[in-house]
Enzyme design. Sequence first.
Site, PDB file in Angstrom:
ATOM      1  N   LYS A 296      41.331  37.164  55.256  1.00 20.21           N
ATOM      2  CA  LYS A 296      41.048  36.672  53.908  1.00 20.21           C
ATOM      3  C   LYS A 296      41.951  35.477  53.623  1.00 20.21           C
ATOM      4  O   LYS A 296      43.120  35.471  54.040  1.00 20.21           O
ATOM      5  CB  LYS A 296      41.299  37.806  52.909  1.00 20.21           C
TER       6      LYS A 296
ATOM      7  N   SER B 147      36.683  40.987  45.648  1.00 27.84           N
ATOM      8  CA  SER B 147      36.857  39.599  45.973  1.00 27.84           C
ATOM      9  C   SER B 147      36.880  39.287  47.481  1.00 27.84           C
ATOM     10  O   SER B 147      36.769  38.123  47.851  1.00 27.84           O
ATOM     11  CB  SER B 147      38.167  39.103  45.361  1.00 27.84           C
TER      12      SER B 147
ATOM     13  N   SER C  72      38.819  45.295  45.660  1.00 28.35           N
ATOM     14  CA  SER C  72      38.352  44.132  46.430  1.00 28.35           C
ATOM     15  C   SER C  72      38.179  44.316  47.927  1.00 28.35           C
ATOM     16  O   SER C  72      37.646  43.427  48.584  1.00 28.35           O
ATOM     17  CB  SER C  72      39.283  42.952  46.200  1.00 28.35           C
TER      18      SER C  72
HETATM   19  N1  GLN Z   1      37.244  42.883  40.664  1.00 27.06           N
HETATM   20  C1  GLN Z   1      38.582  43.180  40.251  1.00 27.06           C
HETATM   21  C2  GLN Z   1      39.155  41.986  39.551  1.00 27.06           C
HETATM   22  O1  GLN Z   1      38.439  41.079  39.319  1.00 27.06           O
HETATM   23  C3  GLN Z   1      39.422  43.563  41.428  1.00 27.06           C
HETATM   24  C4  GLN Z   1      39.773  42.409  42.270  1.00 27.06           C
HETATM   25  C5  GLN Z   1      40.659  42.764  43.416  1.00 27.06           C
HETATM   26  O2  GLN Z   1      40.760  43.910  43.815  1.00 27.06           O
HETATM   27  N2  GLN Z   1      41.363  41.767  43.913  1.00 27.06           N
HETATM   28  O3  GLN Z   1      40.285  41.930  39.207  1.00 27.06           O
END
Ligand code: GLN
Length: 486
Positions: A79, A154, A178
């Site tokens: 990532k 994400s 994410s």
């Molecule tokens: N979707 C969640 C957010 O927008 C979690 C994102 C994540 O785990 N980095 O914060």
Amino acid sequence: MELTGFTIHELQEQLKNHKTTSRELTRQVLERIKRVEPKIHAFMTVTDDAALAQAEEADQRLQSGRPVSPLTGVPIALKDNLCTKGIRTTCSSKILENFMPPYDATVVRRLKETGAVLIGKTNMDEFAMGSSTENSAFGLTANPWDVNRIPGGSSGGSASAVAADACAAALGSDTGGSIRQPAAMCGVVGLKPTYGRVSRYGLVAFASSLDQIGPITKDVTDCALMMNAIAGYDPDDSTSANLPSADYTRTLDRDLTGLRIGIPREYFIDGMDAEVLYAVKEAIRTMERLGAMTREVLLPHTEYAVATYYILATAEAGSNLARYDGVKYGFRVKPTKDLLEMYMKTRQAGFGPEVKRRIMLGTYALSSGYYDAYYRKAQCVRTLIKSDFDEAFKQADVIITPTAPTAAFKIGEKTQDPLQMYLSDIFTISVNIAGIPALSMPCGFTKTGLPIGLQIMGRPFAEETVLRTAYAYEQATEWHNRKPNL
Ligand code: GLN
């Protein structure tokens, strides 16, 4: 032979027995990336030359008879919020567009030590804020099962790349879901380890008390193999747990006889997608047939999890992102009349709308007068959510829920409504708040052919129990063998 669809453990067998070389494998994966990228755009950067050089080295190691790791010679994607020395690390943000880290994240260093081939950096929601990868400043990533749909987020680039056979496995990060939510959307396996299990050194911080790095893989065995490489104490991360880290493959094939599975009433709510509900219930029945015992457990503070998360995560993000001011890192707007204007214009132009929304929310929650009403209260609720899990885990060894309330949604479907987007993480967020481990794996498909994710949560540092439950279910089912038709 076509190797791109192979799991790590299948590749290990090929490489160790000299049926193929890492060079050939890496060449095939780079070809595959060229072919599928126009459709999915999972990568921010593909490191062709470095990968081929690492493949040469891996081949020498495989030939020399020196000790090899199951990852030696295997192409892995990272990532783009994991620092890679000399390789652009953007967090899919304009503000880090040209950021070249001077060092490797601990997980990257550990992967290099195994002799893995690092193939490139994957697309993500900007600074990991989002659930669909639509918040990337560099274009969206598509779901290999249906390119009109989001891959989740994400870590959408990582999950999409693994599902599309554009790498053998990948790393993601998980602050509120994410790793698990994109794994669910793309029909692959994703594990968020216990907070402290995997070093966060070199992970670009979003919300430091919630962030964890973890693997996204084609099956459960690969997930255990990746954990073997990345888990363990790291003096460079002050929140890293100083505990011995197990060989996660060792206990995989213990059977489920007597395992107590908790089913939390609060996660089987009205309005949930009927196909998701059906698939998860079937999965629970399969585990009962395998010898597990199920019982209802209560997690009564679940309804406050999303609100609590969006106060804590934004407060931490606001503080963490204060460092991007145009002084120390890449992007800067110029000319400006003075320093203050430089800060303001750089941040104005460098951050996307979701990141700005989070910084404003977080700043508000921490501001004097609101701190007690929001931030302090959210910390108290965090403790309540954590104690719900402590109680539930007195009666259950693992807890099973859906990973997300629906399968992958259409591109653009939720971009106008942040609250709807935030609710895609309703089943994953509590896990980060409590700091426990949880895995997502495929447990079925919708009638339209989209994968459905099953979530298995465990006690703190009980990754082995989570993995063994997942492995038993995987052995009894065929979902992991299906491939998207890209
Ligand atoms: N979707 C969640 C957010 O927008 C979690 C994102 C994540 O785990 N980095 O914060």
